[in-house]
Scaffold this motif. Structure first.
Motif, PDB file in Angstrom:
ATOM      1  N   HIS A  51       0.858  -1.192   0.000  1.00 20.15           N
ATOM      2  CA  HIS A  51       0.000   0.000   0.000  1.00 20.15           C
ATOM      3  C   HIS A  51       0.892   1.240   0.000  1.00 20.15           C
ATOM      4  O   HIS A  51       1.857   1.314   0.770  1.00 20.15           O
ATOM      5  N   ILE A  52       0.547   2.210  -0.844  1.00 20.99           N
ATOM      6  CA  ILE A  52       1.324   3.461  -0.908  1.00 20.99           C
ATOM      7  C   ILE A  52       0.363   4.626  -0.707  1.00 20.99           C
ATOM      8  O   ILE A  52      -0.706   4.672  -1.336  1.00 20.99           O
ATOM      9  N   LEU A  53       0.732   5.531   0.194  1.00 15.45           N
ATOM     10  CA  LEU A  53      -0.102   6.718   0.382  1.00 15.45           C
ATOM     11  C   LEU A  53       0.766   7.957   0.552  1.00 15.45           C
ATOM     12  O   LEU A  53       1.940   7.878   0.887  1.00 15.45           O
ATOM     13  N   ASP A  54       0.122   9.103   0.305  1.00 16.14           N
ATOM     14  CA  ASP A  54       0.779  10.381   0.483  1.00 16.14           C
ATOM     15  C   ASP A  54       0.270  10.921   1.826  1.00 16.14           C
ATOM     16  O   ASP A  54      -0.927  10.864   2.098  1.00 16.14           O
ATOM     17  N   THR A  55       1.164  11.414   2.676  1.00 19.33           N
ATOM     18  CA  THR A  55       0.784  11.759   4.060  1.00 19.33           C
ATOM     19  C   THR A  55      -0.266  12.867   4.131  1.00 19.33           C
ATOM     20  O   THR A  55      -0.975  12.984   5.117  1.00 19.33           O
ATOM     21  N   ARG A 788       0.649  18.355  -3.498  1.00 18.62           N
ATOM     22  CA  ARG A 788       1.012  19.443  -2.585  1.00 18.62           C
ATOM     23  C   ARG A 788       0.116  20.672  -2.759  1.00 18.62           C
ATOM     24  O   ARG A 788      -0.407  21.203  -1.797  1.00 18.62           O
ATOM     25  N   CYS A 789      -0.069  21.115  -4.029  1.00 22.03           N
ATOM     26  CA  CYS A 789      -0.818  22.370  -4.225  1.00 22.03           C
ATOM     27  C   CYS A 789      -2.194  22.161  -4.842  1.00 22.03           C
ATOM     28  O   CYS A 789      -2.984  23.095  -4.924  1.00 22.03           O
ATOM     29  N   GLY A 790      -2.506  20.932  -5.311  1.00 22.30           N
ATOM     30  CA  GLY A 790      -3.834  20.670  -5.868  1.00 22.30           C
ATOM     31  C   GLY A 790      -4.001  21.095  -7.311  1.00 22.30           C
ATOM     32  O   GLY A 790      -5.097  21.052  -7.856  1.00 22.30           O
ATOM     33  N   CYS A 791      -2.920  21.498  -7.976  1.00 26.24           N
ATOM     34  CA  CYS A 791      -2.955  21.908  -9.374  1.00 26.24           C
ATOM     35  C   CYS A 791      -3.374  20.713 -10.260  1.00 26.24           C
ATOM     36  O   CYS A 791      -2.918  19.605 -10.046  1.00 26.24           O
ATOM     37  N   VAL A 792      -4.266  20.938 -11.238  1.00 28.36           N
ATOM     38  CA  VAL A 792      -4.794  19.851 -12.081  1.00 28.36           C
ATOM     39  C   VAL A 792      -4.322  20.047 -13.517  1.00 28.36           C
ATOM     40  O   VAL A 792      -4.311  21.172 -14.020  1.00 28.36           O
ATOM     41  N   THR A 793      -3.935  18.973 -14.186  1.00 31.88           N
ATOM     42  CA  THR A 793      -3.572  19.058 -15.603  1.00 31.88           C
ATOM     43  C   THR A 793      -3.858  17.718 -16.283  1.00 31.88           C
ATOM     44  O   THR A 793      -3.961  16.692 -15.619  1.00 31.88           O
ATOM     45  N   ILE A 812       6.744  17.597 -16.172  1.00 33.38           N
ATOM     46  CA  ILE A 812       6.333  16.212 -16.439  1.00 33.38           C
ATOM     47  C   ILE A 812       6.615  15.310 -15.234  1.00 33.38           C
ATOM     48  O   ILE A 812       5.835  14.426 -14.897  1.00 33.38           O
ATOM     49  N   LYS A 813       7.738  15.561 -14.521  1.00 33.25           N
ATOM     50  CA  LYS A 813       8.082  14.714 -13.363  1.00 33.25           C
ATOM     51  C   LYS A 813       7.395  15.191 -12.094  1.00 33.25           C
ATOM     52  O   LYS A 813       6.868  14.409 -11.314  1.00 33.25           O
ATOM     53  N   ASN A 814       7.467  16.502 -11.848  1.00 32.93           N
ATOM     54  CA  ASN A 814       6.842  17.097 -10.657  1.00 32.93           C
ATOM     55  C   ASN A 814       6.039  18.308 -11.091  1.00 32.93           C
ATOM     56  O   ASN A 814       6.284  18.867 -12.152  1.00 32.93           O
ATOM     57  N   CYS A 815       5.131  18.720 -10.230  1.00 24.95           N
ATOM     58  CA  CYS A 815       4.401  19.960 -10.455  1.00 24.95           C
ATOM     59  C   CYS A 815       5.389  21.135 -10.383  1.00 24.95           C
ATOM     60  O   CYS A 815       6.507  20.981  -9.886  1.00 24.95           O
ATOM     61  N   LEU A 816       4.979  22.312 -10.843  1.00 27.86           N
ATOM     62  CA  LEU A 816       5.869  23.479 -10.769  1.00 27.86           C
ATOM     63  C   LEU A 816       6.278  23.773  -9.328  1.00 27.86           C
ATOM     64  O   LEU A 816       7.339  24.320  -9.071  1.00 27.86           O
ATOM     65  N   CYS A 817       5.418  23.386  -8.357  1.00 25.09           N
ATOM     66  CA  CYS A 817       5.746  23.631  -6.946  1.00 25.09           C
ATOM     67  C   CYS A 817       6.631  22.515  -6.376  1.00 25.09           C
ATOM     68  O   CYS A 817       7.023  22.563  -5.217  1.00 25.09           O
ATOM     69  N   GLY A 819       5.672  19.320  -6.084  1.00 24.53           N
ATOM     70  CA  GLY A 819       4.857  18.223  -5.543  1.00 24.53           C
ATOM     71  C   GLY A 819       4.774  17.047  -6.506  1.00 24.53           C
ATOM     72  O   GLY A 819       5.107  17.158  -7.685  1.00 24.53           O
ATOM     73  N   LEU A 820       4.315  15.908  -5.998  1.00 21.94           N
ATOM     74  CA  LEU A 820       4.190  14.689  -6.820  1.00 21.94           C
ATOM     75  C   LEU A 820       2.852  14.677  -7.539  1.00 21.94           C
ATOM     76  O   LEU A 820       1.856  15.212  -7.041  1.00 21.94           O
ATOM     77  N   TRP A 821       2.821  14.034  -8.686  1.00 19.55           N
ATOM     78  CA  TRP A 821       1.558  13.894  -9.437  1.00 19.55           C
ATOM     79  C   TRP A 821       0.806  12.643  -8.977  1.00 19.55           C
ATOM     80  O   TRP A 821       1.409  11.618  -8.692  1.00 19.55           O
ATOM     81  N   TRP A 822      -0.513  12.744  -8.947  1.00 16.05           N
ATOM     82  CA  TRP A 822      -1.389  11.635  -8.528  1.00 16.05           C
ATOM     83  C   TRP A 822      -2.510  11.540  -9.547  1.00 16.05           C
ATOM     84  O   TRP A 822      -3.199  12.534  -9.797  1.00 16.05           O
ATOM     85  N   ARG A 823      -2.677  10.382 -10.181  1.00 15.34           N
ATOM     86  CA  ARG A 823      -3.736  10.242 -11.203  1.00 15.34           C
ATOM     87  C   ARG A 823      -5.117  10.430 -10.555  1.00 15.34           C
ATOM     88  O   ARG A 823      -5.411   9.846  -9.515  1.00 15.34           O
ATOM     89  N   MET A 824      -5.964  11.232 -11.187  1.00 14.84           N
ATOM     90  CA  MET A 824      -7.300  11.482 -10.633  1.00 14.84           C
ATOM     91  C   MET A 824      -8.298  10.500 -11.229  1.00 14.84           C
ATOM     92  O   MET A 824      -8.231  10.195 -12.426  1.00 14.84           O
ATOM     93  N   PRO A 825      -9.243  10.036 -10.409  1.00  8.56           N
ATOM     94  CA  PRO A 825     -10.297   9.185 -10.994  1.00  8.56           C
ATOM     95  C   PRO A 825     -11.228  10.058 -11.830  1.00  8.56           C
ATOM     96  O   PRO A 825     -11.419  11.235 -11.532  1.00  8.56           O
ATOM     97  N   LEU A 826     -11.806   9.489 -12.889  1.00  9.63           N
ATOM     98  CA  LEU A 826     -12.748  10.260 -13.710  1.00  9.63           C
ATOM     99  C   LEU A 826     -14.014  10.509 -12.899  1.00  9.63           C
ATOM    100  O   LEU A 826     -14.506   9.622 -12.194  1.00  9.63           O
ATOM    101  N   SER A 827     -14.528  11.740 -12.963  1.00  8.48           N
ATOM    102  CA  SER A 827     -15.752  12.043 -12.210  1.00  8.48           C
ATOM    103  C   SER A 827     -16.945  12.061 -13.175  1.00  8.48           C
ATOM    104  O   SER A 827     -16.812  12.415 -14.343  1.00  8.48           O
TER     105      SER A 827
END
Length: 829
Positions: A51-55, A788-793, A812-817, A819-827
Motif C-alpha cells: 500500500h502506498i499513500l501520500d501523508t 502538494r498544491c492541488g494543481c490539475v492538468t 512532467i516529473k513534478n508539479c511546478l511547486c 509536488g508529486l503527481w497523482w492520477r485522478m479518478p474520472l468524475s
C-alpha cells in the motif's frame, strides 16, 4: 508528542489478522509511505499487497498487487524517493518505479531472485552523498556552514566516479545477494555466502562505511549466540558482479553475560545500525514474553599492550602501538515492557560534543531520539546514545491521567493494540506506526520533545529544518504539522531573509523551491490564503517567462555571448519608454521569428499573460483588499519587469501571426489594448523597479487604472483552488479518524473563507492550470493532480508541437511547486 490522525480499513473482522506475519513500513523523503498489512482470509490474502499513500491525503491509498508469491518482508525507498524495493519470504526482490511519474501508478521492470530463501534485510547501495547538520552553526548565514557535505565514498562507482545503482540483501540461510543496475537497464546479480560456516540468520541489518565498504550485522535470534559482523566489498570484474566478504569482531549482549539474567531474555528481537551510514554504532534488543532490554554498542579502535621482550626485539613496535577493533557497550536500559517495534532517525545530525551541547542547551532534539514501541501500546522516544527517555506517548487503548504514577496497569484480555512497524520521517518530526489491527497512526513529535520553549527559539528550530529541506529538496510536510497560524508570517519573513543572505548562484537554484515553501506555509494561516495564490502565480510566471524566452533563436549562429532572451531583458530594463513600439525598435526582430503553428499552439499561455497584466492593473486602485489575490505583484519590480518583457515578445509575435495575440473585449473598435496596457504597466514598473528609487504610483496612473473596466472587460482569473489536504485542518490534541478509500467530510478549515474564485463547488468547470485550458465540469480526459498544491492538468498532451513539448517538460516529473503527481479518478455527473 501527540496523535495527528488515524486511518483504518473498513469491513475486516479481527479473525483475519495473522499475528505471526511481520509488517514492513518505509517512509520516503517525498513523504510517501509504503506499508504492508497482516490481513488474510479464505478468499483474499493482503499480506502480499503493498500500500502506498501520500501523508497529506492518507485516505487515498494506492494498493499494488505486487506479484510476490509469499508475504512481503522488507520495503525500502531509494534516496530520491521515486523508487521502491520490495522483498518477500520466497527470496524474490522487485524494484518498483513510477509509471508516467504518477505516485499512484507503479511498475516493476527489474528484480532479482534467491529462490526459496526468505529475505531478512534489504538496502539500496549508498550513492556517496552524506550531509551533516551542525546545530552549533544554526545561526550562521551560509547554508554551506549549517549543512556541510561529509566525505563519503559510494558503494560502487561507474567510469568517471558516478555512483552505480543497485541493492544488497541478506537471506535467512546466510547468503548476501547484490544486484547492480547498469545504465543500459541490464541487471548484474551475484550471490555469496557471508562466511564459510553458513548458519541461520533470523535478524540482519546493513550499513555503509565512508570508504565505500558495506557492513552486515546478523543474529540467529538466540541471545546465547553472538551477534556477527561482516565486511562486504562489491566490485565489477569482466562485466560480472563480484562479492568479497570478511569477518569483523562480534559481540555478546551484556544482559546475556549476566548469570542472573541469562535465561530471562532468551531471544534477540531487534538488531539495527543507528544509521545507514554509521556502521560503528548498533542497537540491540533482547526480549522475553513480557520484558525487553535495549543496548547500544559502539565499535572502537583500542591499543594492544605489547610485552617488553617484543618491544626490545623490534623497536618499530615500541614506537607505534598496534590497535584492534573492539565492540564496547555505550548504554543499556533497565527492564522495559516488551518491545514490538523500533524506528531510527534519518536526520544526519552532527554528533560532535559541541553540537550535542548546543542541541541540549537549545532543546533541539530532532535526529537525536529513536522510537521504541511496546506491547502495551505505548511509544517511548529515547536518546540514541544514552537511551534515556525523552518523550512518551500512550495510545488511546491505554489512557491514563498525566499525574498517574507509571505503575504496571492490569492487563486486559487479549493483546493490546500495539505498533508492529514504525518509521520516523526524514526530519524526525513525525512518526508513522502500523498496529496489529492494520491501522495507520500518524504521531507528531515536537522538536523540543514537549519542553516549553519561548516563541523565538521554537521558530528557529522549525526554520533550521525548513532550510535543510530547501537545500536537500526533501518534502517538508512533517514540519508543517508543527507550524501554528500565528507563526506563519514571521516564518515566511525569516525564511526570505535567510535566502537573501546566500550567494546569487544558490539563490537562483533555490528560487522556485522557496516560493513553493512559502505557499505551503501560507496555507496554514487564514489571513494569508491570497498569498498562496500569488506564490503559485509567481511560479507559473517564472516558468512561462523562461520557456517563452528560450524559444527565441539567434539569427546567425556565431553570436556574441548573450542569448536573445538575455538581450531582451537588458533592452527592456534600459529602455523605460512607455510606448511599446519604441521598445521594439531596439530589438533584432529576426530573432523572434517562429513557425506559425508553434505560435498558435502558445496562444493559451500568451492569453494568460495578457489577462494577468490586465487583472493586475485593474486591481491597482483597490490594492488594499485582502480578499483579492495579486496584491504583492503590484510592488514586485522583478515580476512586473518579466511581464513587461513578455508583452514586448507577444507584440512582435502578433505581427507575424495576429491570431496568437491575447483576445480582449474592448468597448471601442479602434483602441490598441496592448499599447494601453504596456503604457500603464511600464509606469507601474518604474515606481517599484530594483534599479531606481521606489515610489508610490501617482494619482494619474491610479485614475487611468480606474478607467480600465470601462474600456476593457476584466477577466476573472482562474486561481489555484484551495487544496483539500489535511495539514491545514489538523487541530492540536484533536486527532482525526479517517478510513482508507473514503474521502473524509473534513471540518471547514480556517482558510475556507469565500475568497474571489478560490473555492470550487463539485459541479463547477475544472481548469487545466498548466495548459490554461477549460476541461468542463466533468472532464472526459484522464487528469493528474499535484499532491502538494492541488494543481490539475491533463495526462496526455492535446498538442504535439515542439514548443508545447518544451513547456510540458518543465512539469512532467513534478508539479511546478515540486509536488508529486497523482492520477485522478474520472468524475461523473
Amino acid at each position: 508528542m501527540d496523535l495527528a490522525y488515524i486511518c483504518e480499513w473498513e469491513k475486516w473482522p479481527k479473525s483475519t489478522h495473522c499475528p505471526s506475519v511481520p509488517l514492513a513500513c518505509t517512509w520516503s523523503c517525498r513523504n510517501l509511505i509504503a506499508f504492508t498489512t497482516d490481513l488474510r482470509s479464505d478468499d483474499q490474502d493482503l499480506t502480499r499487497v503493498i500500500h502506498i499513500l501520500d501523508t497529506e491525503h492518507p485516505w487515498d491509498v494506492h494498493s499494488i498487487c505486487s506479484g510476490h508469491s509469499e508475504a512481503v518482508t522488507c520495503l525500502e525507498w531509494d534516496q530520491s524517493g521515486s523508487r521502491l524495493l520490495s522483498a518477500d519470504a520466497d527470496g524474490q526482490i522487485k524494484c518498483w518505479s513510477m509509471a508516467d511519474h504518477l505516485a499512484n501508478s507503479w511498475e516493476s521492470p527489474v528484480g532479482s531472485l534467491v529462490e526459496g530463501d526468505p529475505i531478512v534485510a534489504l538496502s539500496w547501495l549508498h550513492n556517496g552523498v552524506k550531509l551533516a547538520l551542525h546545530v552549533e552553526k544554526s545561526g550562521a548565514s551560509s547554508f554551506g556552514e549549517k549543512f556541510s557535505r561529509v566525505k563519503f565514498s559510494p558503494s560502487l562507482t561507474l567510469f568517471g566516479g558516478k555512483p552505480m545503482e543497485g541493492w544488497i540483501a541478506v537471506t535467512v540461510s546466510g547468503l548476501v545477494t547484490v544486484s547492480l543496475l547498469k545504465p543500459s537497464g541490464q541487471v548484474l546479480t551475484s550471490t555469496e555466502s557471508l562466511c564459510r560456516l553458513r548458519g541461520r540468520v533470523a535478524l540482519a541489518d546493513i550499513a555503509f562505511t565512508g570508504g565505500g565498504n558495506i557492513v552486515v550485522a546478523t543474529a540467529d535470534g538466540s541471545s546465547a549466540s553472538p551477534v556477527q559482523f561482516y565486511k562486504v566489498c562489491v566490485s565489477v570484474v569482466n562485466e560480472k558482479c563480484r562479492i568479497d566478504t570478511e569477518i569483523l569482531p562480534s559481540l555478546f549482549m551484556r544482559c546475556t553475560t549476566d548469570l542472573n539474567r541469562r535465561d530471562r531474555l532468551p531471544a534477540i528481537t531487534h538488531l539495527k545500525f543507528l544509521a545507514r551510514d554509521m556502521s560503528e554504532q548498533v542497537l540491540l534488543c533482547a526480549s522475553s514474553q513480557t520484558s525487553s532490554v535495549v543496548e547500544c554498542w559502539s565499535l572502537r579502535k583500542e591499543g594492544l599492550p605489547v610485552n617488553n621482550i617484543f618491544q626490545q626485539l623490534s623497536p618499530a613496535v615500541g614506537d607505534k602501538q598496534p590497535t584492534i577493533l573492539k565492540w564496547r557497550i555505550l548504554s543499556a536500559t533497565n527492564d522495559l515492557d516488551r518491545v514490538s517495534a523500533v524506528a531510527l532517525p534519518k536526520l544526519p545530525i552532527s554528533l560532535t560534543n559541541t553540537d550535542l551541547k548546543v542541541a541540549s542547551d537549545t532543546q533541539f532534539y530532532p535526529g537525536l531520539g529513536l522510537a521504541l514501541a511496546f506491547h502495551d501500546g505505548s511509544v517511548h522516544i529515547v536518546h540514541r546514545l544514552s537511551l534515556q527517555t525523552m518523550a512518551i506517548f500512550y495510545s488511546s487503548a491505554a489512557p491514563r491521567s498525566v499525574d498517574e504514577p507509571a505503575i504496571k496497569r492490569p492487563r486486559t484480555t487479549g493483546p493490546a493494540i500495539h505498533f508492529k512497524a514504525m518509521q520516523l520521517s526524514w526530519t524526525s518530526l513525525a512518526l508513522v506506526g502500523i498496529d496489529n489491527h492494520g491501522r495507520l497512526s500518524m504521531l507528531r513529535i515536537s522538536p523540543s520533545m514537549g519542553h516549553s520553549l519561548d516563541a523565538g527559539l521554537a521558530l528557529r528550530h522549525l526554520l533550521f529544518l525548513l532550510e535543510y529541506c530547501m537545500v536537500t529538496g526533501y518534502d517538508w510536510w512533517d514540519i508543517l504539522l508543527h507550524v501554528q497560524p500565528s507563526m506563519v508570517q514571521s516564518l515566511v519573513e525569516k525564511l526570505h531573509e535567510e535566502y537573501t543572505r546566500q550567494k546569487a548562484e544558490l539563490q537562483q537554484v533555490l528560487s522556485t523551491r522557496i516560493l513553493a515553501m512559502k505557499a505551503s506555509l501560507c496555507k496554514l494561516s487564514p489571513c494569508a490564503v491570497t498569498r498562496v495564490c500569488e506564490y503559485h502565480a509567481k511560479l507559473f510566471l517564472i516558468a512561462a517567462s523562461s520557456t517563452l524566452k528560450s524559444l527565441l533563436r539567434p539569427h546567425v549562429l556565431n553570436t556574441p555571448d548573450k542569448s536573445p532572451g538575455d538581450r531582451l531583458t537588458e533592452v527592456c530594463a534600459k529602455v523605460t519608454d512607455v510606448d511599446i513600439d519604441k521598445v521594439m525598435i531596439n530589438l533584432k526582430t529576426e530573432e523572434f521569428v517562429l513557425d506559425m503553428n508553434t505560435l498558435q499552439a502558445l496562444q493559451q499561455l500568451l492569453q494568460w499573460v495578457g489577462d494577468f497584466v490586465l487583472y493586475l492593473l485593474a486591481s491597482l486602485p483597490n490594492q488594499g483588499s485582502p480578499l483579492r489575490p495579486g496584491h504583492s505583484f503590484l510592488r514586485d519590480g522583478a515580476s512586473l519587469g518579466a511581464l513587461r518583457e513578455l508583452m514586448v515578445v507577444i507584440r512582435i509575435w502578433g505581427l507575424l501571426k495576429p491570431s496568437c495575440l491575447p483576445v480582449y473585449t474592448a468597448t471601442s473598435d479602434t483602441q490598441d489594448s496592448m499599447s494601453l496596457l504596456f503604457r500603464l504597466l511600464t509606469k507601474l514598473w518604474i515606481c517599484c523597479r530594483d534599479e531606481g528609487p521606489t515610489s508610490e504610483p501617482d494619482e494619474a496612473l491610479v485614475d487611468e487604472c480606474c478607467l480600465l473596466p470601462s474600456q476593457l472587460l476584466i477577466p476573472s482569473l482562474d486561481w489555484l483552488p484551495v487544496s483539500d489536504g489535511l495539514v491545514s485542518r489538523l487541530q492540536p490534541k484533536q486527532p482525526l479518524r479517517l478510513h482508507f478509500g473514503k474521502p473524509p467530510a473534513l471540518p471547514g478549515s480556517a482558510t475556507s473563507l469565500q475568497l474571489d474564485g478560490l473555492i470550487r463547488a463539485p459541479g463547477q468547470p475544472k481548469m487545466d492550470h498548466l495548459r490554461r485550458l477549460h476541461l468542463g465540469a466533468y472532464p472526459t480526459e484522464a487528469c493528474k493532480a499535484c499532491t502538494r498544491c492541488g494543481c490539475v492538468t491533463m495526462l496526455k498532451s492535446p498538442n504535439k508541437t515542439t514548443a508545447v513539448k518544451q513547456w510540458e517538460q518543465r512539469w512532467i516529473k513534478n508539479c511546478l511547486c515540486g509536488g508529486l503527481w497523482w492520477r485522478m479518478p474520472l468524475s461523473y455527473p
